[in-house]
Structures are given as structure tokens and as C-alpha cells.
Design a protein around this motif. Structure first.
Motif, PDB file in Angstrom:
ATOM      1  N   THR A  65       0.856  -1.177   0.000  1.00 31.05           N
ATOM      2  CA  THR A  65       0.000   0.000   0.000  1.00 31.05           C
ATOM      3  C   THR A  65       0.893   1.228   0.000  1.00 31.05           C
ATOM      4  O   THR A  65       1.932   1.262   0.662  1.00 31.05           O
ATOM      5  CB  THR A  65      -0.932   0.041   1.217  1.00 31.05           C
ATOM      6  OG1 THR A  65      -0.159   0.247   2.411  1.00 31.05           O
ATOM      7  CG2 THR A  65      -1.741  -1.242   1.341  1.00 31.05           C
ATOM      8  N   SER A  67       0.503   5.283   0.645  1.00 27.21           N
ATOM      9  CA  SER A  67      -0.351   6.386   1.087  1.00 27.21           C
ATOM     10  C   SER A  67       0.358   7.705   0.836  1.00 27.21           C
ATOM     11  O   SER A  67       1.515   7.879   1.242  1.00 27.21           O
ATOM     12  CB  SER A  67      -0.678   6.245   2.577  1.00 27.21           C
ATOM     13  OG  SER A  67      -1.338   5.021   2.827  1.00 27.21           O
ATOM     14  N   HIS A  76      -1.252   5.921  11.174  1.00 33.20           N
ATOM     15  CA  HIS A  76      -1.137   4.520  10.752  1.00 33.20           C
ATOM     16  C   HIS A  76      -0.609   3.691  11.914  1.00 33.20           C
ATOM     17  O   HIS A  76       0.371   4.056  12.561  1.00 33.20           O
ATOM     18  CB  HIS A  76      -0.167   4.443   9.562  1.00 33.20           C
ATOM     19  CG  HIS A  76       0.386   3.075   9.304  1.00 33.20           C
ATOM     20  ND1 HIS A  76      -0.106   2.244   8.319  1.00 33.20           N
ATOM     21  CD2 HIS A  76       1.415   2.379   9.895  1.00 33.20           C
ATOM     22  CE1 HIS A  76       0.575   1.119   8.328  1.00 33.20           C
ATOM     23  NE2 HIS A  76       1.494   1.174   9.263  1.00 33.20           N
ATOM     24  N   GLU A 104      -6.106   2.966   9.996  1.00 33.32           N
ATOM     25  CA  GLU A 104      -5.877   4.360   9.643  1.00 33.32           C
ATOM     26  C   GLU A 104      -6.878   5.199  10.412  1.00 33.32           C
ATOM     27  O   GLU A 104      -8.090   5.097  10.183  1.00 33.32           O
ATOM     28  CB  GLU A 104      -6.012   4.561   8.136  1.00 33.32           C
ATOM     29  CG  GLU A 104      -4.877   3.900   7.375  1.00 33.32           C
ATOM     30  CD  GLU A 104      -5.225   3.574   5.938  1.00 33.32           C
ATOM     31  OE1 GLU A 104      -4.452   3.955   5.048  1.00 33.32           O
ATOM     32  OE2 GLU A 104      -6.269   2.927   5.711  1.00 33.32           O
ATOM     33  N   GLN A 121      -4.501   6.791  -2.195  1.00 33.47           N
ATOM     34  CA  GLN A 121      -3.884   5.525  -1.819  1.00 33.47           C
ATOM     35  C   GLN A 121      -3.910   4.573  -2.998  1.00 33.47           C
ATOM     36  O   GLN A 121      -4.940   4.424  -3.667  1.00 33.47           O
ATOM     37  CB  GLN A 121      -4.541   4.865  -0.619  1.00 33.47           C
ATOM     38  CG  GLN A 121      -3.718   3.643  -0.174  1.00 33.47           C
ATOM     39  CD  GLN A 121      -4.157   3.054   1.136  1.00 33.47           C
ATOM     40  OE1 GLN A 121      -5.016   2.195   1.156  1.00 33.47           O
ATOM     41  NE2 GLN A 121      -3.570   3.511   2.227  1.00 33.47           N
ATOM     42  N   TRP A 123      -2.433   0.572  -4.396  1.00 31.20           N
ATOM     43  CA  TRP A 123      -1.847  -0.727  -4.066  1.00 31.20           C
ATOM     44  C   TRP A 123      -0.989  -1.151  -5.246  1.00 31.20           C
ATOM     45  O   TRP A 123      -1.394  -1.030  -6.404  1.00 31.20           O
ATOM     46  CB  TRP A 123      -2.913  -1.798  -3.860  1.00 31.20           C
ATOM     47  CG  TRP A 123      -3.864  -1.562  -2.728  1.00 31.20           C
ATOM     48  CD1 TRP A 123      -3.841  -0.557  -1.800  1.00 31.20           C
ATOM     49  CD2 TRP A 123      -5.016  -2.358  -2.437  1.00 31.20           C
ATOM     50  NE1 TRP A 123      -4.904  -0.686  -0.952  1.00 31.20           N
ATOM     51  CE2 TRP A 123      -5.646  -1.773  -1.303  1.00 31.20           C
ATOM     52  CE3 TRP A 123      -5.577  -3.492  -3.013  1.00 31.20           C
ATOM     53  CZ2 TRP A 123      -6.817  -2.304  -0.748  1.00 31.20           C
ATOM     54  CZ3 TRP A 123      -6.735  -4.019  -2.474  1.00 31.20           C
ATOM     55  CH2 TRP A 123      -7.336  -3.431  -1.339  1.00 31.20           C
ATOM     56  N   SER A 304      -8.764   0.628   2.317  1.00 31.21           N
ATOM     57  CA  SER A 304      -7.383   1.083   2.108  1.00 31.21           C
ATOM     58  C   SER A 304      -6.443   0.337   3.029  1.00 31.21           C
ATOM     59  O   SER A 304      -6.862  -0.392   3.897  1.00 31.21           O
ATOM     60  CB  SER A 304      -7.301   2.575   2.390  1.00 31.21           C
ATOM     61  OG  SER A 304      -7.714   2.868   3.694  1.00 31.21           O
TER      62      SER A 304
END
Length: 304
Positions: A65, A67, A76, A104, A121, A123, A304
Motif C-alpha cells: 500500500t 499512502s 497509521h 488508519e 492511496q 496498491w 485502504s
């Protein structure tokens, strides 16, 4: 040549937290190794701010991931014990590998009430050889990320390589990811060193081949295409792509080259074999009802 225009779809992560979902798309599941992209915000809520806004602990496998915030901040926490406040301009790269859980939390009410929170965000699917790698998390500060400027153009390399720029963000396959800001009238071309390339309009509008594209649209270009992008107004773009990593299955928050591995991840989360963050372990997102098989495409409940 322009291959496809993806129109973002509305999705809801939590009450008050609607996002524009760009990837995966029914006609284009991936651009390079990027298999998921959400654009959240700007969020402007009036007090009192509900705890329901938070994204509770949830699992991932087989992906990283990424961000990236335009404004506001997010806290986080993950099952490695990492606790990181994510701020604008930083890169926060979490590799799930064999399995990780994270949350989150939106713990600064001022950023939610002030309309400051806005984030992207993505992936990134891992190559098969790295799908079962050890989980990890890295935070990279803005000063670690090269910035290039010329008349009317500002851009920051988030990860990978493009336009001769590189940085120390650890990636697992050839890719590029950039934050680009254009003044009105600025002209801009795509990097040519990658076979799959996408341009997402986060703010403003652009013209390509005498057609205008606006917020929430991603343009995907064929190999060899060399488009000229012209900013119709002050505009923010996210550029991403790279080399394909092969077919991937996606269900909820799980990505894998093998259907059976996703089934194993479902069981692991349901039975508590993927650990919760040690400092955020009193609640979590339960496994959703199995409305679709991995081969049937992405679950609409992806987080997310």
C-alpha cells in the motif's frame, strides 16, 4: 494513442468518508503493477467528528500500500508495532507480503473540520517471488524525494524512476509514480521508459489531442504513445505505471497470483492468524460475506 479513459466511481469507506475509486476497473484491472487507486477528500465535516470515520484494523496480503497526502494527517498503526503519523508530501510504503493488518485513524479533528484532509492511496501488486515476503513499513520524508521544476511545471517523484529521476523508495518491480502540478497553459509529456502509463486528474483539467479531461478521470496510454498534455487551468496530476507483473486475483483487501492463496488469507483473518496492531487491537473489520470469488473480480468492499 489513448487506450482507455477510466471514470472514477464513488465508494464509501466509512460514514462521511466517500472516495473516488479509479482502479481496479472492469476494462482495466491494472496499470503496470498498480492494482488499486482511491482518491479521498477533500473532507470537510462539522463537529462533532464521529469515530466511525476511522478505518479499523484490516488485513492485506500480496501487495504494497502506498499512502500519499495532499493535506491533513492520518495515523497509521500496524501489526509490526509501527505507529506513524502520515503527513502531506511523505511516502508511506507498507509491504504486506505474507500478511499484515493495519488501521488508519483520523485523530486530528481540525483537519477534518477544516476541509484539509485529502489523500491518494494505491496498491502495488508484488511479483510472484515477493508475494510471501516478510511484511514491512517505511516512511519517507519529502526531502528524500527528488523534485523537478521548469516553467509552469512542478513534480515530485514518489517512487520508481522517470524523467531521469530516482529516489530511495524501495520497490519490487519496475514502476513510476509522480505527483505533478501544472500552471495554466503548461505543456507536459509522459515518461517514455515504461510500457504502461496512466494519468489521473486529481484537480483541474487537461487537454490531450484537442479533448478535455477533468477531475476523476484517468487516461491510460498504449506503448509508444507520446501525448502532449496541456493544462487548461491550474492542475494536479498523479502519473503512474510500469511493467506488468502478470495476472492477479483481488478479493476485498487480498491480492495474489493464486486463487487458493486468497482463500487461505480469508481463513487466516477469520481465525485470527493475522495479528492485529498491538496498540490498536480492541476492534477490527470482520471478514465480509463472500459475495464474489476471486476470479469474479474485485470486491466492492475493498478498504485502504
Amino acid at each position: 494513442m489513448l487506450d482507455l479513459v477510466i471514470e472514477a466511481r464513488k465508494a464509501s469507506l466509512a460514514p462521511g468518508m466517500d472516495v473516488r475509486r479509479i482502479l481496479p476497473f472492469r476494462l482495466r484491472r491494472m496499470v503496470g503493477p498498480f492494482i488499486f487507486m482511491d482518491h479521498a477528500g477533500p473532507v470537510d465535516l462539522q463537529p462533532p467528528i464521529s469515530h466511525d470515520m476511522d478505518v479499523l484494523p484490516h488485513p492485506h496480503i500480496g501487495l504494497s500500500t502506498v499512502s500519499y497526502l495532499f493535506g491533513g494527517q492520518v495515523t497509521h498503526r500496524d501489526s509490526l508495532g509501527v505507529e506513524q503519523i502520515i503527513r502531506p508530501g511523505e511516502v508511506n510504503w507498507m509491504t504486506a507480503g505474507s500478511g499484515i493488518a493495519h488501521s488508519e485513524r483520523f485523530e486530528d479533528p481540525a483537519t477534518l473540520a477544516g476541509g484539509e484532509l485529502e489523500m491518494i492511496q494505491t496498491w502495488v501488486a508484488l511479483p510472484e517471488k515477493d508475494e510471501e515476503s516478510a511484511p514491512s513499513f517505511e516512511n519517507y520524508k519529502p526531502e528524500q524525494l527528488p523534485v523537478f521544476t521548469e516553467t509552469g511545471v512542478w513534480m515530485r517523484l514518489i517512487a520508481g524512476d522517470a524523467y531521469g529521476l530516482r529516489n530511495g523508495v524501495k520497490t519490487h518491480s519496475p514502476l513510476f509514480y509522480l505527483h505533478v502540478v501544472l500552471e495554466k497553459g503548461a505543456r507536459f509529456g509522459l515518461p517514455k521508459e515504461h510500457s504502461e502509463r496512466g494519468v489521473y486528474v486529481a484537480k483541474g483539467s487537461i487537454e490531450v489531442s484537442h479533448r478535455t479531461y477533468t477531475v476523476g478521470q484517468m487516461l491510460v496510454f498504449n506503448i509508444g504513445a507520446d501525448p502532449m498534455i496541456v493544462a487548461k487551468e491550474p492542475t494536479t496530476l498523479m502519473l503512474l505505471g510500469g511493467e506488468p507483473v502478470g495476472e492477479r486475483y483481488i478479493w476485498w483487501n487480498f491480492v495474489s497470483s493464486r486463487k487458493e492463496r486468497i482463500e487461505q488469507a480469508k481463513a487466516d483473518w477469520k481465525e485470527g492468524r493475522i495479528l492485529l496492531p498491538p496498540t490498536d487491537n480492541l476492534e477490527y473489520v470482520p471478514l465480509p460475506a463472500d459475495r464474489s470469488k476471486p476470479a469474479g473480480g474485485p470486491s466492492p468492499q475493498a478498504l485502504s
